[in-house]
Design a protein around this motif. Structure first.
Motif, PDB file in Angstrom:
ATOM      1  N   SER A 260       5.094   6.087  -1.746  1.00 56.21           N
ATOM      2  CA  SER A 260       4.133   6.988  -1.179  1.00 56.21           C
ATOM      3  C   SER A 260       4.246   7.845  -0.536  1.00 56.21           C
ATOM      4  O   SER A 260       2.779   8.782   0.164  1.00 56.21           O
ATOM      5  CB  SER A 260       4.221   5.613   0.527  1.00 56.21           C
ATOM      6  OG  SER A 260       5.484   6.868   1.541  1.00 56.21           O
TER       7      SER A 260
ATOM      8  N   ARG B  79       1.438   8.581  -5.014  1.00 56.01           N
ATOM      9  CA  ARG B  79       0.858   7.811  -3.529  1.00 56.01           C
ATOM     10  C   ARG B  79      -1.144   8.451  -5.318  1.00 56.01           C
ATOM     11  O   ARG B  79      -1.138   9.577  -5.436  1.00 56.01           O
ATOM     12  CB  ARG B  79       0.185   7.986  -2.429  1.00 56.01           C
ATOM     13  CG  ARG B  79      -1.093   7.874  -1.998  1.00 56.01           C
ATOM     14  CD  ARG B  79      -1.562   8.155  -0.851  1.00 56.01           C
ATOM     15  NE  ARG B  79      -2.571   7.402   0.228  1.00 56.01           N
ATOM     16  CZ  ARG B  79      -1.951   7.523   0.858  1.00 56.01           C
ATOM     17  NH1 ARG B  79      -1.819   7.575   2.192  1.00 56.01           N
ATOM     18  NH2 ARG B  79      -3.386   6.668   1.583  1.00 56.01           N
TER      19      ARG B  79
ATOM     20  N   SER C  37       0.727  -1.241   0.033  1.00 51.20           N
ATOM     21  CA  SER C  37       0.412  -0.378   0.187  1.00 51.20           C
ATOM     22  C   SER C  37       0.621   1.122   0.292  1.00 51.20           C
ATOM     23  O   SER C  37       1.910   1.256   0.728  1.00 51.20           O
ATOM     24  CB  SER C  37      -0.816  -0.267   1.054  1.00 51.20           C
ATOM     25  OG  SER C  37      -0.165  -0.044   2.502  1.00 51.20           O
TER      26      SER C  37
ATOM     27  N   ASP D  24      -1.942   0.153  -5.325  1.00 48.32           N
ATOM     28  CA  ASP D  24      -0.542   0.178  -4.431  1.00 48.32           C
ATOM     29  C   ASP D  24       0.872   0.504  -5.645  1.00 48.32           C
ATOM     30  O   ASP D  24       1.107   0.601  -6.755  1.00 48.32           O
ATOM     31  CB  ASP D  24      -0.046  -1.395  -3.944  1.00 48.32           C
ATOM     32  CG  ASP D  24      -1.571  -1.415  -3.182  1.00 48.32           C
ATOM     33  OD1 ASP D  24      -1.783  -1.051  -2.506  1.00 48.32           O
ATOM     34  OD2 ASP D  24      -1.924  -3.162  -3.982  1.00 48.32           O
TER      35      ASP D  24
ATOM     36  N   PRO E 254      -5.108   6.906  -4.480  1.00 51.09           N
ATOM     37  CA  PRO E 254      -5.659   6.007  -3.870  1.00 51.09           C
ATOM     38  C   PRO E 254      -6.525   4.447  -4.325  1.00 51.09           C
ATOM     39  O   PRO E 254      -6.764   4.819  -6.186  1.00 51.09           O
ATOM     40  CB  PRO E 254      -7.161   7.144  -3.759  1.00 51.09           C
ATOM     41  CG  PRO E 254      -6.396   8.513  -3.556  1.00 51.09           C
ATOM     42  CD  PRO E 254      -5.702   8.729  -4.761  1.00 51.09           C
TER      43      PRO E 254
ATOM     44  N   THR F  23       1.841   3.878   1.643  1.00 51.20           N
ATOM     45  CA  THR F  23       1.214   4.500   2.575  1.00 51.20           C
ATOM     46  C   THR F  23       2.895   4.176   3.563  1.00 51.20           C
ATOM     47  O   THR F  23       3.371   3.523   3.071  1.00 51.20           O
ATOM     48  CB  THR F  23       0.319   3.618   3.802  1.00 51.20           C
ATOM     49  OG1 THR F  23       0.772   2.309   4.376  1.00 51.20           O
ATOM     50  CG2 THR F  23      -0.761   3.937   3.016  1.00 51.20           C
ATOM     51  N   PRO F  24       2.894   5.429   4.088  1.00 48.69           N
ATOM     52  CA  PRO F  24       4.323   5.306   5.223  1.00 48.69           C
ATOM     53  C   PRO F  24       4.625   3.536   5.821  1.00 48.69           C
ATOM     54  O   PRO F  24       5.603   3.330   5.713  1.00 48.69           O
ATOM     55  CB  PRO F  24       3.802   6.305   6.583  1.00 48.69           C
ATOM     56  CG  PRO F  24       3.084   7.114   6.089  1.00 48.69           C
ATOM     57  CD  PRO F  24       2.342   6.979   4.953  1.00 48.69           C
ATOM     58  N   ARG F  25       3.116   3.139   5.961  1.00 45.90           N
ATOM     59  CA  ARG F  25       3.450   1.943   7.164  1.00 45.90           C
ATOM     60  C   ARG F  25       4.154   1.025   5.280  1.00 45.90           C
ATOM     61  O   ARG F  25       4.642  -0.038   5.597  1.00 45.90           O
ATOM     62  CB  ARG F  25       2.096   1.140   7.248  1.00 45.90           C
ATOM     63  CG  ARG F  25       2.054  -0.256   7.918  1.00 45.90           C
ATOM     64  CD  ARG F  25       0.751  -0.107   8.418  1.00 45.90           C
ATOM     65  NE  ARG F  25       0.403  -1.828   8.635  1.00 45.90           N
ATOM     66  CZ  ARG F  25      -0.345  -2.775   9.350  1.00 45.90           C
ATOM     67  NH1 ARG F  25      -1.353  -2.349   8.997  1.00 45.90           N
ATOM     68  NH2 ARG F  25       0.488  -3.881   9.753  1.00 45.90           N
TER      69      ARG F  25
END
Length: 143
Positions: free
Chosen positions: A59, A63, A20, A68, A65, A22-24
């Motif tokens: 990310s 990015r 994903s 990935d 939405p 995202t930061p994660r």
């Protein structure tokens, strides 16, 4: 299988994972790459720093939405190639000199300093792949 085929297959390795944006997802890219490099017996640094920067850029700047990014690691001979593919093909990265007091904006300068080579490959729209290569050799055995 002849001896040449055995040598070739043992010197080519790859790993790929979709994450994903995202930061994660960026942190997970670094952790997974670290474990993959360790399993291949390759030095962790500076490769994991390059993965961290490229994944963080995907990310933060790549990015979209619902879409990935993909981390791919290839080892062919003595070259490790790190690729991060995102779906913001219109946003091509380029190093910039940030202000002295800026808290960010130095990631590609770090990639430029650490990688043997790096670049961007435009893929089938809307994809782009930012890649970095390192010359690598397995660590010397400890006695």
């Amino acid at each position: 299988m002849n001896q040449k085929s055995a040598e070739l297959s043992s010197s080519v390795r790859n790993f790929s994972v979709q994450l994903s944006p995202t930061p994660r997802g960026a942190r997970l890219a670094r952790l997974l790459a670290t474990e993959q490099l360790r399993s291949w017996g390759l030095p962790l640094d500076p490769a994991r720093l390059l993965v961290a920067e490229l994944a963080n850029n995907a990310s933060a700047h790549g990015r979209v939405p619902g879409r990935d990014f993909r981390l791919t690691l290839y080892v062919v001979g003595g070259i490790l190639r790190i690729e991060v593919t995102d779906t913001r093909g219109e946003e091509l990265p380029h190093p910039q000199q940030p202000a002295v007091d800026a808290e960010s904006g130095r990631g590609l300068l770090l990639v430029e300093a650490l990688a043997s080579r790096w670049g961007v490959t435009e893929g089938r729209f809307p994809r782009k792949t930012v890649w970095a290569e390192l010359r690598c050799t397995p660590p010397e055995p400890e006695f």
